[in-house]
Design a protein around this motif. Structure first.
Motif, PDB file in Angstrom:
ATOM      1  N   THR A 125       0.842  -1.195   0.000  1.00 52.38           N
ATOM      2  CA  THR A 125       0.000   0.000   0.000  1.00 52.38           C
ATOM      3  C   THR A 125       0.872   1.237   0.000  1.00 52.38           C
ATOM      4  N   TYR A 139      -6.363   9.807  -8.206  1.00 53.70           N
ATOM      5  CA  TYR A 139      -6.711   8.506  -8.762  1.00 53.70           C
ATOM      6  C   TYR A 139      -7.375   7.665  -7.678  1.00 53.70           C
ATOM      7  N   PRO A 140      -8.198   6.715  -8.074  1.00 51.39           N
ATOM      8  CA  PRO A 140      -8.818   5.823  -7.078  1.00 51.39           C
ATOM      9  C   PRO A 140      -7.742   5.115  -6.248  1.00 51.39           C
ATOM     10  N   GLU A 141      -8.097   4.816  -4.999  1.00 48.64           N
ATOM     11  CA  GLU A 141      -7.145   4.159  -4.108  1.00 48.64           C
ATOM     12  C   GLU A 141      -6.700   2.827  -4.716  1.00 48.64           C
ATOM     13  N   LYS A 142      -5.401   2.588  -4.650  1.00 53.27           N
ATOM     14  CA  LYS A 142      -4.840   1.415  -5.303  1.00 53.27           C
ATOM     15  C   LYS A 142      -3.844   0.725  -4.385  1.00 53.27           C
ATOM     16  N   TYR A 143      -3.831  -0.600  -4.451  1.00 55.58           N
ATOM     17  CA  TYR A 143      -2.815  -1.373  -3.740  1.00 55.58           C
ATOM     18  C   TYR A 143      -2.513  -2.627  -4.539  1.00 55.58           C
ATOM     19  N   TYR A 144      -1.502  -3.376  -4.078  1.00 57.73           N
ATOM     20  CA  TYR A 144      -1.065  -4.565  -4.798  1.00 57.73           C
ATOM     21  C   TYR A 144      -1.070  -5.762  -3.842  1.00 57.73           C
ATOM     22  N   GLU A 164      -2.934  -6.083  -9.149  1.00 59.25           N
ATOM     23  CA  GLU A 164      -3.191  -4.669  -8.880  1.00 59.25           C
ATOM     24  C   GLU A 164      -4.677  -4.485  -8.595  1.00 59.25           C
ATOM     25  N   VAL A 165      -4.980  -3.853  -7.456  1.00 59.04           N
ATOM     26  CA  VAL A 165      -6.369  -3.648  -7.039  1.00 59.04           C
ATOM     27  C   VAL A 165      -6.639  -2.149  -7.000  1.00 59.04           C
ATOM     28  N   THR A 166      -7.638  -1.691  -7.728  1.00 60.09           N
ATOM     29  CA  THR A 166      -7.949  -0.265  -7.812  1.00 60.09           C
ATOM     30  C   THR A 166      -9.402  -0.019  -7.437  1.00 60.09           C
ATOM     31  N   GLY A 167      -9.592   0.808  -6.408  1.00 62.34           N
ATOM     32  CA  GLY A 167     -10.934   1.270  -6.055  1.00 62.34           C
ATOM     33  C   GLY A 167     -11.892   0.197  -5.612  1.00 62.34           C
ATOM     34  N   PRO A 170     -10.391  -6.988  -4.747  1.00 60.99           N
ATOM     35  CA  PRO A 170      -9.785  -7.676  -5.895  1.00 60.99           C
ATOM     36  C   PRO A 170     -10.731  -8.710  -6.489  1.00 60.99           C
TER      37      PRO A 170
END
Length: 231
Positions: A125, A139-144, A164-167, A170
């Motif tokens: 994060t 940008y939309p919240e993003k994490y991996y 990759e997870v966005t907004g 997953p």
């Protein structure tokens, strides 16, 4: 002669009467002292009885208080807060690395009948994402989510995939390159992979039964392995 005897008798009577008068004050004083002593004894006895009664009453009150304390309802135990799912293990280049302790598990090493490895996910994060306070576009919240295998027997790690997870959440459609025996990597000291390896081994040993061989596998894994029953 008779007159003399009469005079002697009269004198004797007067003398006896005077002596009696002198003795009366002493007797009276003695009687008074005796009465005072008796009164003092009575007061002392009364005080002793009062003190004894107070002591007994105090003991009775103490026993009653103790009985009341023992009959109180036990306090309800506070419910333990659920353990956090993610455990922070590292920060690097503006990202925080969190180990997913809920999905951490021992699995059989593919194509091997006597060795177990650790299946682990790591969440990356961004520590200070742009919140748009400076007027720029956000940008939309993003994490991996990174997926690894850890092999304690040989102190090796294998990267499987990264999602990759966005907004949001997953998708359950992640596809990695899959397990390959030739993809095991030796650890470089102080590298990100080294930290992930050590953290996975630590949490797997703390939270679950298991190890690098079949003899140390968890009860759940043994049931799944030998009886082919999935939980």
């Amino acid at each position: 002669m008779k007159r003399f005897l009469v005079l002697c008798l009269a004198a004797s009577c007067l003398f006896s009467h005077a002596a009696a008068q002198q003795a009366d004050p002493a007797a009276a004083q003695t009687a008074s002292d005796a009465a005072a002593a008796q009164q003092a004894d009575d007061q002392a006895a009364t005080q002793a009885v009062t003190a004894s009664t107070g002591t007994l009453a105090g003991r009775a009150d103490g026993k009653a208080a103790g009985l009341q304390a023992t009959t109180r309802k036990p306090r309800e135990k506070k419910k333990k807060a659920p353990k956090a799912r993610y455990a922070q293990i590292l920060t690097d280049n503006g990202y925080r690395y969190d180990l997913d302790t809920r999905n951490l598990r021992w699995i059989p090493l593919p194509h091997s009948g006597d060795e177990y490895i650790i299946d682990v996910w790591v969440k990356l994060t961004q520590e200070a994402p742009n919140d748009g306070s400076d007027g720029t576009y956000t940008y939309p919240e993003k994490y991996y989510l990174a997926h690894y295998y850890v092999r304690p027997k040989t102190r090796q790690i294998q990267f499987l995939s990264e999602l990759e997870v966005t907004g949001g959440r997953p998708d359950n459609t992640v596809k990695g390159r899959g397990y390959q025996a030739q993809n095991w990597e030796d650890l470089t000291p102080d590298s990100i992979e080294d930290v992930i390896y050590e953290s996975a081994v630590t949490y797997a040993g703390k939270n679950r039964l298991g190890g690098a061989s079949r003899n140390n596998m968890s009860i759940r894994d043994a049931v799944e392995e030998y009886l082919r029953v999935s939980f």
